[in-house]
Write an enzyme that holds these catalytic residues in place. Structure first.
Site, PDB file in Angstrom:
ATOM      1  N   LYS A  67       0.830  -1.210   0.000  1.00 41.12           N
ATOM      2  CA  LYS A  67       0.000   0.000   0.000  1.00 41.12           C
ATOM      3  C   LYS A  67       0.864   1.259   0.000  1.00 41.12           C
ATOM      4  O   LYS A  67       0.634   2.182  -0.789  1.00 41.12           O
ATOM      5  CB  LYS A  67      -0.931  -0.015   1.210  1.00 41.12           C
ATOM      6  CG  LYS A  67      -2.010   1.047   1.188  1.00 41.12           C
ATOM      7  CD  LYS A  67      -3.036   0.806   2.287  1.00 41.12           C
ATOM      8  CE  LYS A  67      -3.876  -0.395   1.948  1.00 41.12           C
ATOM      9  NZ  LYS A  67      -4.850  -0.752   2.985  1.00 41.12           N
ATOM     10  N   GLY A 103      -8.257  -7.172   3.933  1.00 36.59           N
ATOM     11  CA  GLY A 103      -9.115  -7.259   5.114  1.00 36.59           C
ATOM     12  C   GLY A 103      -8.529  -7.993   6.298  1.00 36.59           C
ATOM     13  O   GLY A 103      -9.171  -8.116   7.335  1.00 36.59           O
ATOM     14  N   MET A 119      -5.807  -7.200   8.103  1.00 39.44           N
ATOM     15  CA  MET A 119      -5.251  -6.355   9.161  1.00 39.44           C
ATOM     16  C   MET A 119      -6.104  -5.096   9.307  1.00 39.44           C
ATOM     17  O   MET A 119      -7.125  -4.959   8.660  1.00 39.44           O
ATOM     18  CB  MET A 119      -3.783  -6.065   8.874  1.00 39.44           C
ATOM     19  CG  MET A 119      -2.911  -7.311   9.013  1.00 39.44           C
ATOM     20  SD  MET A 119      -1.181  -7.003   8.683  1.00 39.44           S
ATOM     21  CE  MET A 119      -1.215  -6.526   6.974  1.00 39.44           C
ATOM     22  N   ARG A 131       0.126 -48.078  -9.416  1.00 40.26           N
ATOM     23  CA  ARG A 131       0.076 -48.891  -8.191  1.00 40.26           C
ATOM     24  C   ARG A 131      -0.802 -50.109  -8.430  1.00 40.26           C
ATOM     25  O   ARG A 131      -2.030 -50.000  -8.463  1.00 40.26           O
ATOM     26  CB  ARG A 131      -0.467 -48.049  -7.029  1.00 40.26           C
ATOM     27  CG  ARG A 131       0.480 -46.949  -6.607  1.00 40.26           C
ATOM     28  CD  ARG A 131      -0.212 -45.843  -5.843  1.00 40.26           C
ATOM     29  NE  ARG A 131      -0.989 -44.995  -6.754  1.00 40.26           N
ATOM     30  CZ  ARG A 131      -1.158 -43.690  -6.610  1.00 40.26           C
ATOM     31  NH1 ARG A 131      -0.619 -43.050  -5.596  1.00 40.26           N
ATOM     32  NH2 ARG A 131      -1.881 -43.007  -7.473  1.00 40.26           N
ATOM     33  N   ARG A 135       4.699 -50.245 -10.416  1.00 40.08           N
ATOM     34  CA  ARG A 135       5.254 -50.693  -9.139  1.00 40.08           C
ATOM     35  C   ARG A 135       4.616 -52.029  -8.767  1.00 40.08           C
ATOM     36  O   ARG A 135       3.388 -52.147  -8.729  1.00 40.08           O
ATOM     37  CB  ARG A 135       4.966 -49.658  -8.053  1.00 40.08           C
ATOM     38  CG  ARG A 135       5.529 -50.046  -6.694  1.00 40.08           C
ATOM     39  CD  ARG A 135       5.208 -49.014  -5.636  1.00 40.08           C
ATOM     40  NE  ARG A 135       3.800 -49.072  -5.226  1.00 40.08           N
ATOM     41  CZ  ARG A 135       3.232 -48.203  -4.379  1.00 40.08           C
ATOM     42  NH1 ARG A 135       3.953 -47.205  -3.886  1.00 40.08           N
ATOM     43  NH2 ARG A 135       1.965 -48.303  -4.056  1.00 40.08           N
ATOM     44  N   GLU A 166      12.929 -45.082  -1.051  1.00 43.39           N
ATOM     45  CA  GLU A 166      11.943 -44.626  -0.065  1.00 43.39           C
ATOM     46  C   GLU A 166      12.331 -44.953   1.366  1.00 43.39           C
ATOM     47  O   GLU A 166      11.550 -44.734   2.290  1.00 43.39           O
ATOM     48  CB  GLU A 166      10.558 -45.183  -0.390  1.00 43.39           C
ATOM     49  CG  GLU A 166      10.526 -46.649  -0.679  1.00 43.39           C
ATOM     50  CD  GLU A 166       9.189 -47.113  -1.249  1.00 43.39           C
ATOM     51  OE1 GLU A 166       8.173 -46.440  -1.016  1.00 43.39           O
ATOM     52  OE2 GLU A 166       9.188 -48.147  -1.930  1.00 43.39           O
ATOM     53  N   SER A 223      13.255 -43.945  -8.561  1.00 46.41           N
ATOM     54  CA  SER A 223      12.103 -43.055  -8.366  1.00 46.41           C
ATOM     55  C   SER A 223      11.939 -42.840  -6.876  1.00 46.41           C
ATOM     56  O   SER A 223      11.790 -43.796  -6.118  1.00 46.41           O
ATOM     57  CB  SER A 223      10.831 -43.684  -8.955  1.00 46.41           C
ATOM     58  OG  SER A 223       9.740 -42.809  -8.771  1.00 46.41           O
ATOM     59  N   GLY A 261      10.182 -42.307  -3.692  1.00 47.63           N
ATOM     60  CA  GLY A 261       8.855 -42.400  -3.076  1.00 47.63           C
ATOM     61  C   GLY A 261       8.872 -41.538  -1.823  1.00 47.63           C
ATOM     62  O   GLY A 261       9.115 -42.032  -0.724  1.00 47.63           O
ATOM     63  N   THR A 262       8.632 -40.244  -2.011  1.00 43.81           N
ATOM     64  CA  THR A 262       8.884 -39.302  -0.910  1.00 43.81           C
ATOM     65  C   THR A 262       7.848 -39.370   0.209  1.00 43.81           C
ATOM     66  O   THR A 262       8.090 -38.845   1.290  1.00 43.81           O
ATOM     67  CB  THR A 262       8.987 -37.852  -1.440  1.00 43.81           C
ATOM     68  OG1 THR A 262       7.879 -37.591  -2.298  1.00 43.81           O
ATOM     69  CG2 THR A 262      10.292 -37.650  -2.191  1.00 43.81           C
ATOM     70  N   ASP A 315       6.912 -42.260   1.675  1.00 43.27           N
ATOM     71  CA  ASP A 315       7.568 -43.174   2.612  1.00 43.27           C
ATOM     72  C   ASP A 315       8.941 -42.666   3.041  1.00 43.27           C
ATOM     73  O   ASP A 315       9.358 -42.878   4.181  1.00 43.27           O
ATOM     74  CB  ASP A 315       7.708 -44.568   1.992  1.00 43.27           C
ATOM     75  CG  ASP A 315       6.494 -45.443   2.281  1.00 43.27           C
ATOM     76  OD1 ASP A 315       5.910 -45.303   3.373  1.00 43.27           O
ATOM     77  OD2 ASP A 315       6.121 -46.254   1.420  1.00 43.27           O
ATOM     78  N   CYS A 343       7.879 -39.824  -7.354  1.00 44.82           N
ATOM     79  CA  CYS A 343       6.487 -40.218  -7.569  1.00 44.82           C
ATOM     80  C   CYS A 343       5.631 -40.070  -6.313  1.00 44.82           C
ATOM     81  O   CYS A 343       4.497 -40.533  -6.269  1.00 44.82           O
ATOM     82  CB  CYS A 343       6.401 -41.657  -8.097  1.00 44.82           C
ATOM     83  SG  CYS A 343       7.071 -42.897  -6.983  1.00 44.82           S
ATOM     84  N   TYR A 364      12.307 -36.199 -14.073  1.00 44.16           N
ATOM     85  CA  TYR A 364      10.869 -35.954 -14.117  1.00 44.16           C
ATOM     86  C   TYR A 364      10.280 -35.939 -12.713  1.00 44.16           C
ATOM     87  O   TYR A 364      10.876 -36.425 -11.749  1.00 44.16           O
ATOM     88  CB  TYR A 364      10.161 -37.021 -14.960  1.00 44.16           C
ATOM     89  CG  TYR A 364      10.190 -38.406 -14.365  1.00 44.16           C
ATOM     90  CD1 TYR A 364       9.215 -38.837 -13.466  1.00 44.16           C
ATOM     91  CD2 TYR A 364      11.204 -39.306 -14.701  1.00 44.16           C
ATOM     92  CE1 TYR A 364       9.239 -40.103 -12.903  1.00 44.16           C
ATOM     93  CE2 TYR A 364      11.246 -40.582 -14.151  1.00 44.16           C
ATOM     94  CZ  TYR A 364      10.262 -40.973 -13.247  1.00 44.16           C
ATOM     95  OH  TYR A 364      10.305 -42.226 -12.687  1.00 44.16           O
TER      96      TYR A 364
END
Length: 896
Positions: free
Chosen positions: A38, A117, A119, A574, A630, A757, A776, A778-779, A781, A843, A863
């Site tokens: 502002k 809105g 604050m 899966r 998988r 993983e 790959s 497996g984030t 796990d 993935c 990827y």
């Protein structure tokens, strides 16, 4: 000597206050970090010679120092406030607190990022029993002055002193009832005088002190309140929802008041330089005559179209038309502006980049490239990746029957179905237990932010297209119908009436945010198709993106949707999800309950053709793109019923004794199944399961190859922690695959890889790379095993961790780059030391989260793979990662 010392001391004191006025400002539009959005906008407009009432901005640094110093101003700040107040007095020809020519000011917050809105704002500051007399004499308008005074007491009392605003509102409503009028503007000066006395009485009963008469004391307390609002509940919640850091602080803008409520020759309004809902190139604004700005944005009165301003004040409208075009050309973006006309003269009070829907954002970006205002790179950086999700919201099926009972303003597009609730708290509570709700309010206020976020859609009885509900809903991507005057809400009774219909809490309604329709009951919704601007924009995105975007897809339909959104392969199919289909779960259970290998193989023979059919469908849909499958991952007990009642039903259906089923179920049960007998551990102990799956994959690939349909199967072994596990599984895959290829007498190229993983896999990635053709991450796990958290149970306390700043983000939503990310970097570096061109992707759910995608780009992944509806988000995040990297390099070159 003394004067020199004073000058030296002034130089040492940090500058905390920046003046703007008389066509010249000490700040600029580029100083958002210091002056807030502002303040930077006011400075820039002033420098552009646009009519802006004089004022000054107290910096965000002052706010941060205020909190560091136990809510005490930093040295020199208050003195700078008084010094700049004198400059404002000079610019405006009035004096603060003066008995003859009193200056009134507004005190407004203004953070770096727009938080509409969230604050606090106080208007008409400086009014007291002395200055109102001078003001009446100056304006000759007693009613206007007392209207301004009662507004000031309300704002000061509720915002600065924390008095419940409803106490003032109820007193106002009571006065209108008593006088038999509907509008505030119908109250006389005597009515307002009486109301001021009552408001002061409320103030004293609630605070124990008289309303402050000293204008400077009013100013000091208001500045404190603005600073304090940075850590108000609604501001904290808004920042959390929009990933805005807490350490930025807010600036405080003190500006000369101009009045839109001085009579029928005055007015106020809010506008957008283009339509914020559609992106259409037209001035989109609303106004109120004889009103102050808060009346428009708060939705207290339903505003008029901007054409009304053109009719009443043609000169002011022409100037406004010229100014908005000048500002848009200068900023090269769609802007949100606020203005006031005081006795026919136009003043600009704010400009900032306007909130807009995703559809509008795309159209505006594309149109501005065509207009040569911006280039493609700028257009790509303009769109928030998360905003694209708004384009994927459902719409009402035109074939479905619906009973439209009311129509309001189409404030935010899309459609929503849910059960009616009447408070923000109820919306949050109902949503937390899995209910889809529609929040129905007379009008929303900043305190409702949590409930608005929890709701599927928002319906308000009052307010316009630029009201709080409309602006916030558009920013969130929520369906919203505003200003629906046909509904009469009884908040205490928790119902609303429309015509002869009574809609109670818990009843279903449907909102059409595109048309403004309110519909009784549930209506069928359909998913949108993405064409036009979306297609053009995504082509631009792909011109710059380097990282591939694949999808997590388990069915042919998933694959089809993903391809439509631009998926370049399947990074996670899966197979266990296929096992839960009704036509095969019985065979799966037979396999689990079998006493020996022969029995398991017999059951698996029934599943084989079903699995092969699944893979044929998915390979066909992907049209020659890679498909990473998988092998079975979850523990076997997940496929069996868990209660005795379910087991008894299964026992009768399968003609297996209940006791045997229960004993087998107990045998399979584990204390910690996520760390137990699952993934490759299943494949090693029950190799016939993985053998069947590999056979199904390769037979599907061979049959399609014979039909000249290109297939690229990638077989992924889950939960590998040791290279020997992968080595053993790899040998099995090759053996089965070679047998199938020999049987069909053809060649199909396939690859074998693993999920990374568990932490050990990441740390020993160099060893694992000797047996893998791809990794790959497996984030889901990997995060679980790195933190030692159960993702199924962590939801009970992780929100508390985020709230208390123990963690910046929930690590299952946004990738933990310092911990989990470090393991990923180690795995990438070690894996590619062994195989330079090792293909590596991700993935887990993080594959569609923008910050996580950017991190994956930085560490060199090939990827990311995400759910179909996150693909556009990942594509855009990938392109922005490239452009950010380039900007960073260009910046470092320029500073050398």
């Amino acid at each position: 000597m003394a004067k020199k010392m004073v000058k030296k001391l002034k130089k040492r004191v940090k500058k905390y206050v920046y003046f703007f006025g008389n066509g010249k400002a000490q700040g600029t539009g580029k100083m958002k970090d210091l002056l807030g959005g502002k303040g930077a906008g006011l400075a820039e407009m002033t420098n552009l010679k646009i009519p802006v009432p004089a004022g000054f901005t107290i910096t965000t640094e002052a706010c941060n120092e205020y909190f560091k110093n136990n809510k005490k101003y930093p040295p020199g700040m208050w003195e700078q406030v008084l010094e700049n107040l004198k400059k404002v007095e000079k610019a405006m020809g009035m004096k603060f607190g003066d008995e003859e020519k009193p200056l009134l000011v507004s005190v407004r917050s203004g953070a770096k990022f727009s938080m509409p809105g969230m604050m606090d704002t106080v208007l008409n500051l400086g009014l007291n029993e002395t200055t109102i007399k001078a003001f009446i004499k100056k304006t000759g308008n007693e009613r206007f002055v007392y209207d301004a005074y009662r507004r000031f007491i309300t704002m000061f009392g509720s915002i600065v002193m924390g008095i419940n605003r409803q106490l003032f509102e109820k007193a106002l409503e009571h006065m209108k009832e008593k006088k038999g009028v509907q509008l505030d503007t119908d109250l006389t000066s005597d009515d307002l005088k009486e109301l001021v006395k009552e408001f002061k009485s409320i103030y004293k009963s609630e605070t124990g002190t008289d309303f402050p008469e000293n204008s400077f004391e009013q100013l000091r307390l208001a500045i404190n309140a603005v600073f304090g609002s940075w850590f108000g509940d609604r501001a904290i919640k808004y920042r959390r929802l929009h990933s805005i850091p807490d350490d930025l602080g807010t600036a405080c803008n003190v500006q000369s008041m101009v009045f839109g409520n001085m009579g029928e020759n005055s007015g106020t309004g809010v506008g957008f330089t283009r339509d914020p809902a559609t992106g259409e190139k037209r001035f989109f604004a609303e106004c109120l005559i004889n009103a102050q700005g808060e009346d428009v944005v708060a939705g207290i009165r339903t505003p008029l179209r901007i054409e009304e301003l053109a009719k009443r004040f043609p000169d002011a409208y022409q100037e406004l038309n010229r100014i908005y075009k000048k500002l848009e050309k200068h900023y090269k973006d769609m802007l949100d502006i606020e203005f006031t006309v005081q006795e026919g003269k136009l003043y600009m009070l704010q400009t900032r980049v306007g909130k807009r829907t995703a559809a509008a954002a795309l159209k505006i970006a594309i149109d501005m490239v065509k207009e040569k205002l911006i280039d493609k790179k700028t257009a790509i950086m303009r769109i928030d990746p998360e905003q694209l999700e708004q384009l994927l919201h459902p719409t009402i099926d035109p074939k479905s029957k619906s009973l439209v009972v009311a129509k309001g303003l189409p404030a935010s597009p899309g459609a929503a179905v849910g059960r009616v609730v009447f408070t923000a708290d109820d919306a949050e509570q109902w949503a937390a237990r899995g209910e889809k709700v529609i929040l129905v309010r007379p009008e929303t206020s900043p305190e409702d932010i949590g409930g608005m976020h929890a709701a599927q859609g928002i319906l308000t009885a009052r307010g316009g297209m630029t009201s709080h509900a409309a602006v916030v809903a558009r920013g969130m991507g929520k369906c919203c119908v505003a200003g629906c005057g046909a509904i009469n809400i009884n908040e205490e009774g928790k119902y609303f009436v429309v015509d002869t219909n009574i809609v109670k809490e818990g009843d279903y309604i449907t909102l059409n945010g595109t048309t403004g329709e309110v519909i009784l009951g549930k209506v069928d919704l359909i998913q949108p198709e993405l064409t036009g601007e979306f297609g053009i924009f995504m082509k631009w995105v792909d011109e710059y993106r380097k990282i591939g975007v694949w999808t997590n897809a388990d069915t042919q339909m998933d694959a089809r949707v993903a391809r439509e959104f631009g998926a370049e392969g399947i990074g996670l199919c899966r197979t266990e999800h296929m096992f839960f289909e009704p036509d095969r779960i019985k065979a799966v259970r037979e396999m689990i309950l079998a006493d020996d290998t022969i029995g398991r193989k017999k059951a698996l023979e029934k599943i084989l053709p079903m699995q092969k059919g699944d893979f044929i469908n998915i390979f066909t849909e992907m049209k020659g793109l890679p498909v990473t499958i998988r092998l079975l991952d979850p523990p076997l007990h997940e496929f069996l019923p868990q209660t005795d009642e379910e087991l008894k039903f299964l026992s009768e259906d399968m003609k297996v004794p209940f006791e045997k089923l229960k004993a087998r179920n107990n045998t399979l049960r584990e204390f910690n199944p996520m760390l137990g007998h699952r993934g490759c551990r299943l494949g090693i102990t029950y190799p016939e399961i993985y053998e069947m799956q590999v056979q199904a994959i390769m037979e599907a690939a061979c049959e399609l190859t014979k039909q000249k349909i290109k297939v690229i199967p990638e077989i992924m072994i889950p939960l590998v922690g040791h290279v020997n596990e992968l080595k053993m599984m790899r040998q099995m895959v090759i053996k089965v695959a070679d047998e199938v290829l020999k049987k069909y007498g053809i060649k199909v190229h396939y690859t074998i890889g693993t999920m990374i993983e568990v932490a050990r896999a990441a740390i020993t990635a160099d060893q694992i790379a000797t047996e893998a053709e791809f990794f790959s991450f497996g984030t889901n796990d990997l995060t679980q095993t790195t933190y030692g958290l159960s993702r199924d149970d962590a939801g009970r306390f992780l929100p508390y961790y985020v709230e208390k700043k123990i963690l910046e983000d929930d690590p299952f939503i946004t990738l933990d780059q310092d911990g989990v990310g470090m393991l990923m970097k180690i795995a990438v570096e070690k894996g590619r030391k062994i195989k330079k061109n090792l293909k590596i992707g991700i993935c887990g759910e993080h594959g569609g989260e923008p910050r996580s995608v950017e991190f994956c780009h930085r560490i060199g992944l090939n990827y990311v793979s995400c759910s179909p509806y996150r693909i556009p988000i990942a594509r855009l995040a990938g392109a922005q990662a490239v452009l950010k990297e380039k900007m960073k390099k260009d910046l470092s070159k320029s500073t050398v």
